[in-house]
Design an enzyme around this catalytic site. Structure first.
Site, PDB file in Angstrom:
ATOM      1  N   CYS A   1      -5.808  -2.825   2.656  1.00  0.00           N
ATOM      2  CA  CYS A   1      -5.560  -2.686   4.088  1.00  0.00           C
ATOM      3  C   CYS A   1      -6.825  -2.729   4.943  1.00  0.00           C
ATOM      4  O   CYS A   1      -7.354  -3.792   5.216  1.00  0.00           O
ATOM      5  CB  CYS A   1      -4.758  -1.404   4.350  1.00  0.00           C
ATOM      6  SG  CYS A   1      -3.903  -1.402   5.943  1.00  0.00           S
TER       7      CYS A   1
ATOM      8  N   LYS B   1      -9.901   2.383  -2.331  1.00  0.00           N
ATOM      9  CA  LYS B   1     -10.107   1.903  -0.961  1.00  0.00           C
ATOM     10  C   LYS B   1     -11.486   2.313  -0.445  1.00  0.00           C
ATOM     11  O   LYS B   1     -11.850   3.485  -0.458  1.00  0.00           O
ATOM     12  CB  LYS B   1      -9.016   2.468  -0.052  1.00  0.00           C
ATOM     13  CG  LYS B   1      -8.929   1.857   1.336  1.00  0.00           C
ATOM     14  CD  LYS B   1      -7.696   2.396   2.056  1.00  0.00           C
ATOM     15  CE  LYS B   1      -7.448   1.710   3.381  1.00  0.00           C
ATOM     16  NZ  LYS B   1      -6.204   2.230   4.025  1.00  0.00           N
TER      17      LYS B   1
ATOM     18  N   GLU C   1       0.832  -1.201   0.000  1.00  0.00           N
ATOM     19  CA  GLU C   1       0.000   0.000   0.000  1.00  0.00           C
ATOM     20  C   GLU C   1       0.873   1.259   0.000  1.00  0.00           C
ATOM     21  O   GLU C   1       1.853   1.349   0.736  1.00  0.00           O
ATOM     22  CB  GLU C   1      -0.907  -0.007   1.237  1.00  0.00           C
ATOM     23  CG  GLU C   1      -1.843   1.183   1.321  1.00  0.00           C
ATOM     24  CD  GLU C   1      -2.717   1.170   2.569  1.00  0.00           C
ATOM     25  OE1 GLU C   1      -3.759   1.845   2.548  1.00  0.00           O
ATOM     26  OE2 GLU C   1      -2.358   0.499   3.559  1.00  0.00           O
TER      27      GLU C   1
END
Length: 309
Positions: A183, A132, A52
């Site tokens: 994540c 995300k 990331e």
């Protein structure tokens, strides 16, 4: 021996970003080239992964300064306006390898900034991009306080790449459908379950940057839990822990099999992590413990969400 006769060889690149964007790209190039020169007894990976925000410091107030435009899927990234993804695309094409290009800050429309992961095929073409969905806004007493929403906009779509036609060029007999998360997304099991139940995923890819507060508590736990929940392989590529100041990444990139067993793990620093995915284990796990066939649709069910590919 062909790839079809063995597992799928993969490599995760655990690296540490600096304040220098050009240096970050040079370091990524060095590590990606190293990944394509495996140690004796290992085979070249067919799928390589970055962590990331690998091209910039992981800091909410710095994302805008490092943001790059990312075109829509189908674009040839070798000529991309994103210097970071153009670099990765050139390496992908040079070596004929697919790359999960971690995530980078994306310059979107109307001044919006996204944390965006991409999938690049062996010809350097963008296959999919994932913004995300769940922004990392946490305040752990005595630990970390971080607010991605101070600078980032959340995405609005689930991202799955079908294995049909083997778009990643894996060469395996039954190419995996791949679900892409970033994540904090992995903490929301509904997302991973939708990828497996509705879209047939057998591989979840998670570029990530857990930290030294959340990592020791939850990194292994969450990645293994999602592997067991979905009976998928989980590839979780972390950024490396910096030697000095900066975001305190936990490291410990992982590959977890569908039984929840960690089959490969990195340390804290910069490292190349090799693994081989025996994709037959997905079917074995699902036949042995057939949770997908035993869910009570008359009592509960997952709702579908918008899908990108």
């Amino acid at each position: 021996m062909s790839v079809a006769d063995m597992g799928l060889p993969v490599a995760l690149v655990q690296l540490c970003a600096t304040e220098d964007a050009e240096l970050n790209r040079r370091q990524a190039e060095v590590w990606l080239e190293r990944a394509m020169q495996p140690a004796p007894g290992r085979v070249k990976p067919r799928l390589v992964m970055l962590p990331e925000v690998w091209n910039a410091p992981y800091a909410a107030d710095r994302f805008e300064a490092y943001a790059e435009p990312i075109p829509q899927p189908g674009a040839n990234l070798v000529e991309s306006p994103s210097p970071s993804l153009a670099l990765v695309a050139r390496i992908a094409r040079r070596h004929g390898v697919a790359v999960i290009a971690g995530s980078i800050p994306e310059q979107g429309s109307h001044g919006r900034i996204y944390n965006t992961a991409t999938l690049i095929n062996p010809q350097g073409v963008l296959l999919a991009k994932h913004r995300k969905l769940h922004l990392f806004d946490v305040d752990v007493p005595g630990g970390i306080c971080f607010r991605e929403s101070d600078s980032l906009t959340a995405g609005h779509a689930l991202t799955v790449l079908s294995g049909s036609g083997d778009p990643l060029g894996t060469g395996v007999e039954e190419p995996p459908a791949l679900g892409l998360l970033i994540c904090y997304d992995i903490r929301f099991p509904e997302l991973a379950l939708l990828m497996q139940q509705r879209h047939g995923c057998s591989l979840l890819a998670v570029p990530a940057a857990f930290n030294t507060t959340t990592g020791p508590r939850h990194w292994h736990l969450v990645m293994r839990a999602r592997a067991v929940d979905t009976q998928c392989f989980v590839m979780a590529c972390s950024s490396a822990r910096p030697a000095g100041d900066g975001y305190p990444s936990y490291g410990h990139s992982l590959v977890v099999d569908p039984w929840g067993t960690v089959i490969a793990e990195a340390g804290e620093g910069e490292q190349l992590l090799d693994a081989e995915l025996d994709l037959s284990q997905v079917g074995l796990a699902r036949r042995a413990i057939p949770t997908s066939l035993q869910r009570r649709g008359d009592v509960y069910r997952l709702s579908e969400m918008k899908l990108t590919s």
